[in-house]
Design a protein around this motif. Structure first.
Motif, PDB file in Angstrom:
ATOM      1  N   ASP A 145      39.012  38.106  44.118  1.00 21.06           N
ATOM      2  CA  ASP A 145      39.590  37.741  45.311  1.00 21.06           C
ATOM      3  C   ASP A 145      38.709  38.649  46.415  1.00 21.06           C
ATOM      4  N   GLN A 146      38.512  39.970  46.321  1.00 24.44           N
ATOM      5  CA  GLN A 146      37.580  40.502  47.270  1.00 24.44           C
ATOM      6  C   GLN A 146      36.271  40.287  47.323  1.00 24.44           C
ATOM      7  N   ILE A 147      35.663  40.061  46.180  1.00 22.82           N
ATOM      8  CA  ILE A 147      34.189  39.336  46.205  1.00 22.82           C
ATOM      9  C   ILE A 147      34.221  38.217  47.213  1.00 22.82           C
ATOM     10  N   TRP A 148      35.215  37.454  46.867  1.00 28.13           N
ATOM     11  CA  TRP A 148      35.280  36.052  47.600  1.00 28.13           C
ATOM     12  C   TRP A 148      35.490  36.392  48.894  1.00 28.13           C
ATOM     13  N   ASN A 149      36.502  37.269  49.482  1.00 26.66           N
ATOM     14  CA  ASN A 149      37.056  37.545  50.764  1.00 26.66           C
ATOM     15  C   ASN A 149      35.535  38.022  51.354  1.00 26.66           C
ATOM     16  N   PHE A 150      34.786  38.827  50.934  1.00 25.78           N
ATOM     17  CA  PHE A 150      33.567  39.494  51.547  1.00 25.78           C
ATOM     18  C   PHE A 150      32.533  38.390  51.708  1.00 25.78           C
ATOM     19  N   GLY A 151      32.753  37.164  51.060  1.00 25.74           N
ATOM     20  CA  GLY A 151      31.671  36.251  51.053  1.00 25.74           C
ATOM     21  C   GLY A 151      30.599  36.284  50.151  1.00 25.74           C
ATOM     22  N   TYR A 152      30.798  36.916  48.929  1.00 23.38           N
ATOM     23  CA  TYR A 152      29.714  36.909  48.112  1.00 23.38           C
ATOM     24  C   TYR A 152      30.175  35.954  46.701  1.00 23.38           C
ATOM     25  N   ARG A 153      29.960  34.999  46.809  1.00 22.56           N
ATOM     26  CA  ARG A 153      30.451  33.930  45.895  1.00 22.56           C
ATOM     27  C   ARG A 153      29.440  32.900  45.808  1.00 22.56           C
ATOM     28  N   ASP A 154      29.461  32.090  44.711  1.00 25.58           N
ATOM     29  CA  ASP A 154      28.953  31.033  44.516  1.00 25.58           C
ATOM     30  C   ASP A 154      29.626  29.624  45.093  1.00 25.58           C
ATOM     31  N   GLU A 155      28.835  29.123  46.009  1.00 27.76           N
ATOM     32  CA  GLU A 155      29.753  28.054  46.530  1.00 27.76           C
ATOM     33  C   GLU A 155      29.794  26.620  46.054  1.00 27.76           C
ATOM     34  N   GLN A 156      29.057  26.491  44.974  1.00 25.19           N
ATOM     35  CA  GLN A 156      28.932  25.588  44.178  1.00 25.19           C
ATOM     36  C   GLN A 156      30.421  24.953  43.655  1.00 25.19           C
ATOM     37  N   VAL A 190      17.732  39.108  40.024  1.00 26.57           N
ATOM     38  CA  VAL A 190      18.156  39.078  38.723  1.00 26.57           C
ATOM     39  C   VAL A 190      18.354  40.431  38.144  1.00 26.57           C
ATOM     40  N   HIS A 191      19.512  40.864  37.577  1.00 30.31           N
ATOM     41  CA  HIS A 191      19.472  41.952  37.071  1.00 30.31           C
ATOM     42  C   HIS A 191      20.561  42.104  35.874  1.00 30.31           C
ATOM     43  N   LYS A 192      20.700  43.061  35.297  1.00 29.48           N
ATOM     44  CA  LYS A 192      21.810  43.432  34.023  1.00 29.48           C
ATOM     45  C   LYS A 192      22.953  43.865  34.975  1.00 29.48           C
ATOM     46  N   PRO A 193      24.240  42.847  35.126  1.00 30.52           N
ATOM     47  CA  PRO A 193      25.316  43.374  35.789  1.00 30.52           C
ATOM     48  C   PRO A 193      26.042  44.368  35.336  1.00 30.52           C
ATOM     49  N   ARG A 194      26.680  45.148  36.154  1.00 36.03           N
ATOM     50  CA  ARG A 194      27.551  46.219  35.884  1.00 36.03           C
ATOM     51  C   ARG A 194      29.069  46.124  36.360  1.00 36.03           C
ATOM     52  N   HIS A 195      29.187  44.959  37.200  1.00 39.06           N
ATOM     53  CA  HIS A 195      30.283  44.694  37.844  1.00 39.06           C
ATOM     54  C   HIS A 195      30.362  43.393  37.982  1.00 39.06           C
ATOM     55  N   LEU A 245      30.776  41.652  40.801  1.00 37.48           N
ATOM     56  CA  LEU A 245      29.904  41.278  41.776  1.00 37.48           C
ATOM     57  C   LEU A 245      28.678  41.008  41.259  1.00 37.48           C
ATOM     58  N   GLY A 246      28.173  41.790  40.625  1.00 37.29           N
ATOM     59  CA  GLY A 246      26.591  41.623  39.935  1.00 37.29           C
ATOM     60  C   GLY A 246      26.732  40.415  39.457  1.00 37.29           C
ATOM     61  N   GLU A 247      27.529  40.054  38.631  1.00 34.95           N
ATOM     62  CA  GLU A 247      27.596  38.906  37.686  1.00 34.95           C
ATOM     63  C   GLU A 247      27.552  37.461  38.537  1.00 34.95           C
ATOM     64  N   GLN A 248      28.427  37.696  39.563  1.00 35.60           N
ATOM     65  CA  GLN A 248      28.502  36.616  40.850  1.00 35.60           C
ATOM     66  C   GLN A 248      26.944  36.584  41.243  1.00 35.60           C
ATOM     67  N   LEU A 249      26.354  37.642  41.541  1.00 32.25           N
ATOM     68  CA  LEU A 249      25.082  37.400  42.488  1.00 32.25           C
ATOM     69  C   LEU A 249      23.940  36.979  41.539  1.00 32.25           C
ATOM     70  N   VAL A 250      23.870  37.337  40.200  1.00 33.39           N
ATOM     71  CA  VAL A 250      23.102  36.629  39.270  1.00 33.39           C
ATOM     72  C   VAL A 250      23.191  35.129  39.228  1.00 33.39           C
ATOM     73  N   GLN A 251      24.395  34.891  39.037  1.00 30.17           N
ATOM     74  CA  GLN A 251      24.934  33.281  39.097  1.00 30.17           C
ATOM     75  C   GLN A 251      24.388  32.523  40.220  1.00 30.17           C
ATOM     76  N   VAL A 252      24.737  33.324  41.378  1.00 31.43           N
ATOM     77  CA  VAL A 252      24.115  32.545  42.851  1.00 31.43           C
ATOM     78  C   VAL A 252      22.618  32.282  42.619  1.00 31.43           C
ATOM     79  N   ALA A 253      21.894  33.443  42.126  1.00 32.76           N
ATOM     80  CA  ALA A 253      20.599  33.080  41.915  1.00 32.76           C
ATOM     81  C   ALA A 253      20.017  32.156  41.274  1.00 32.76           C
TER      82      ALA A 253
END
Ligand SMILES: Nc1nc2c(ncn2[C@@H]2O[C@H](COP(=O)(O)OP(=O)(O)OP(=O)(O)O)[C@@H](O)[C@H]2O)c(=O)[nH]1
Ligand SMILES: [Mg+2]
Length: 301
Positions: free
Chosen positions: A290-301, A67-72, A74-82
């Motif tokens: 779309d790229q974040i999704w394509n690379f598999g970094y997304r929240d599956e929920q 968990v971090h302060k997102p700058r992209h 991608l970061g927002e997505q990662l924090v959400q996944v966590a």
């Protein structure tokens, strides 16, 4: 009661700020490399499931992005996944570092616990870095912030107190079914782990923005009859300049990435690997849904 009926099982998320040692803890408990590790922040980009089978229990751990302060995006997505994992589990391992007092990042996460009924076990990691007498004041500071079910100091590096952590954790799991078969270690396929191993070497061998701008895609994975596995991977960066740095003078950086990743893959699969690496540019991909999704970094929920 039969043995089968008395099985304790459940899902446990490992959550905390980036770089506190979540993946290190998971790997040490697993006794094998499931998640990649680096000294740089924001190493883990997916929710990675690991099944620990023990006498009388099946513990399913979730390694999560820091968990971090997102700058992209991608970061927002990662924090959400966590953070999403908090709602999916039977117990929470909240990991913090022993050599630092609770900071704003830790308090941000603690705030998310306040609406949950799930037990939260505070795991103070990296105790190998501090003096024994400094632990108690730290425990007091954390105790004031939340009513943790347990507070357990450990070192993911040395393994100190990890058996106690697992045994304590088991007590918080309900009686339940065996969710996964005994031979299943992780929910991720070999190709995912291979891509991650390549990214890990990039994290180690490059600096500043380059390691974070990288995504790895396995384009082809062919098992040849003579027990050789041929792998073709593409390393994406965001800019031409990053591509140049990643390739290095005369290709020396890319060559080193390939060599180290191949050695790790061979250890993982127990077969000979033929690894081909290509570097391509996807401008600004970390801000593109779309790229974040394509690379598999997304929240599956
Ligand atoms: N001294 C010491 N270092 C540790 C310990 N556990 C992890 N580390 C180091 O801390 C750094 C971060 O470890 P990771 O396991 O990648 O941390 P993480 O929390 O998964 O990080 P993100 O995936 O970025 O959120 C690495 O350099 C590890 O070697 C520990 O118990 N003691
Ligand atoms: Mg990690």
């Amino acid at each position: 009661m039969s043995k089968k009926e008395s099985l304790k099982s459940g899902f446990v998320t490992i959550i905390g700020r980036t770089n506190v040692g979540k993946s290190s803890l998971l790997n040490k408990m697993a006794g094998k490399k499931v998640s990649i590790i680096s000294e740089k922040p924001q190493t883990t980009r997916n929710k990675i499931l690991y099944v620990l089978n023990r006498e009388g229990s099946q513990v399913i751990f979730l390694d999560t992005p820091g968990v971090h302060k997102p700058r992209h995006k991608l970061g927002e997505q990662l924090v959400q996944v966590a953070l999403q994992t908090l709602k999916e589990v039977d117990a929470i391992l909240f990991l913090v570092e022993a050599d630092q007092p609770p900071g704003p990042g830790d308090k941000f996460i603690i705030n998310k616990f306040k609406h949950l009924k799930t037990p939260v076990l505070l795991v103070i990691n990296k105790i190998d870095l501090i003096r024994h007498e400094d632990l108690l004041p730290l425990i007091e500071q954390y105790s004031k912030l939340y009513s943790f079910a347990e507070i357990i100091p450990v070192s993911a590096l040395t393994g100190e107190n990890l058996p106690n952590l697992v045994e304590t954790l088991e007590r918080y799991l309900p009686l339940g079914p065996k969710y996964y078969p005994d031979d299943m270690v992780t929910d991720r396929p070999e190709s995912f782990i291979m891509a991650e191993l390549i990214r890990e070497k990039v994290l180690h061998l490059t600096s500043q923005e380059v390691p974070h701008s990288v995504a790895v895609v396995i384009e082809e994975l062919v098992k040849r009859p003579n027990d050789v596995v041929a792998v073709r991977a593409i390393i994406y960066t965001e800019r031409e300049s990053q591509k140049g740095i990643l390739i290095g003078k005369g290709g020396n950086v890319l060559k080193k990435v390939g060599q180290l990743a191949r050695e790790d893959m061979e250890r993982l699969l127990g077969s000979k690997i033929f690894l081909e690496l290509w570097v391509k540019v996807k401008p600004g991909w970390r801000n593109k849904e779309d790229q974040i999704w394509n690379f598999g970094y997304r929240d599956e929920q």
